[in-house]
Write a protein that holds these residues in place. Sequence first.
Motif, mmCIF file in Angstrom:
data_model
loop_
_atom_site.group_PDB
_atom_site.id
_atom_site.type_symbol
_atom_site.label_atom_id
_atom_site.label_comp_id
_atom_site.label_asym_id
_atom_site.label_seq_id
_atom_site.Cartn_x
_atom_site.Cartn_y
_atom_site.Cartn_z
ATOM 1 N N LYS A 1 74.688 69.149 23.061
ATOM 2 C CA LYS A 1 74.362 70.130 21.808
ATOM 3 C C LYS A 1 73.535 69.616 20.735
ATOM 4 C CE LYS A 1 78.364 73.762 22.239
ATOM 5 N NZ LYS A 1 79.248 74.292 21.541
ATOM 6 N N ARG B 1 72.188 68.408 17.266
ATOM 7 C CA ARG B 1 72.619 68.456 16.143
ATOM 8 C C ARG B 1 71.660 68.931 14.839
ATOM 9 N NH1 ARG B 1 77.633 66.063 15.101
ATOM 10 N NH2 ARG B 1 76.723 65.628 12.645
ATOM 11 N N TYR C 1 74.917 80.802 16.308
ATOM 12 C CA TYR C 1 75.557 79.317 16.544
ATOM 13 C C TYR C 1 76.987 79.833 16.669
ATOM 14 C CZ TYR C 1 78.244 75.457 14.325
ATOM 15 O OH TYR C 1 79.239 74.669 14.209
ATOM 16 N N GLU D 1 74.886 72.184 17.370
ATOM 17 C CA GLU D 1 76.001 71.945 16.329
ATOM 18 C C GLU D 1 75.363 71.935 15.026
ATOM 19 O OE1 GLU D 1 78.967 72.105 16.561
ATOM 20 O OE2 GLU D 1 79.290 71.490 18.765
ATOM 21 N N PRO E 1 75.805 70.488 11.419
ATOM 22 C CA PRO E 1 76.784 69.703 10.725
ATOM 23 C C PRO E 1 76.601 69.939 9.086
ATOM 24 C CG PRO E 1 74.839 68.168 11.792
ATOM 25 C CD PRO E 1 74.742 69.755 12.156
#
Length: 288
Positions: A90, A92, A111, A119, A121
């Motif tokens: 996945k 980032r 998402y 991901e 973050p």
Amino acid sequence: MKSTKKPWIFTAKCPSILGTVDVVTRYMAESGNYVSEIHSFDDYESDQFFIRIEFIPNGDAFSEDVFAADFQARADEFNMEWALTPPDHKPRVAILVSKYDHCLNDLLYRYRTGQLNIEVPVIISNHPDLKDLADWHGIPYYHLPISAETKPQQEAQVKELIEKYDAELVVLARYMQVLSPDMCQYLDGKAINIHHSLLPGFKGARPYHQAWEKGVKMVGATAHYVNNDLDEGPIIAQGIQTVDHAHYPEDLVAKGQDVERVTLFNAVKYHVEKRVFLNGSRTVVFGR
């Protein structure tokens, strides 16, 4: 062969040489890897060959190291650059945004629902307005104000956050700032930007109002990689919608925002699924 397993992704490019498809597909068959999707393209203008394969290993004993060791010798014969992406990877993705929320909202929804296998973050903004949206999703939100005087310092902070959160892709989801040449170079090939596409071109403030005054019949959006040309990087995806005399400026804005969010989603999806290859100033994009 039907399977519920998620596939591995194999991507490669090399000079156009006889046998490029065969060297890959033959190895897949000999090593017991079932090819479930394949796309290839030979560009006679650049003499470059591109290929993307999704495959399911036969059994649970698949080893990425063994694949690499066995295939590399064959790849060397074709001067082939290649990569494997495992099913559970996945990427980032750091998102940069200003005040407009339509693209950010759309990306976070996709998402959250799994339409985008990523991901997120961190979200970075030059305004505080969208912090509540980030908080609702449990994503750290950094408000980094910017002015002409503080631009170098602010961009340095953005770089630090990208590296702190180990982001491999940056998405400018209507980040309303002109990036410095240094920042464009830093993001070259690893950032996607979205902007309106209106013909004729309308720059500066209130582009949709300018377009309405000219009686445009089409609104659109372009998603592209960021490079030193900023808004002229290699194009990944575009979208359009027709309009007519009954559409007022606010209608054009709404239509344009719809196209922007869908076009940006498509571009990010193509990128994270390894469907985009840079080919000089252009791209090769293998859609679904």
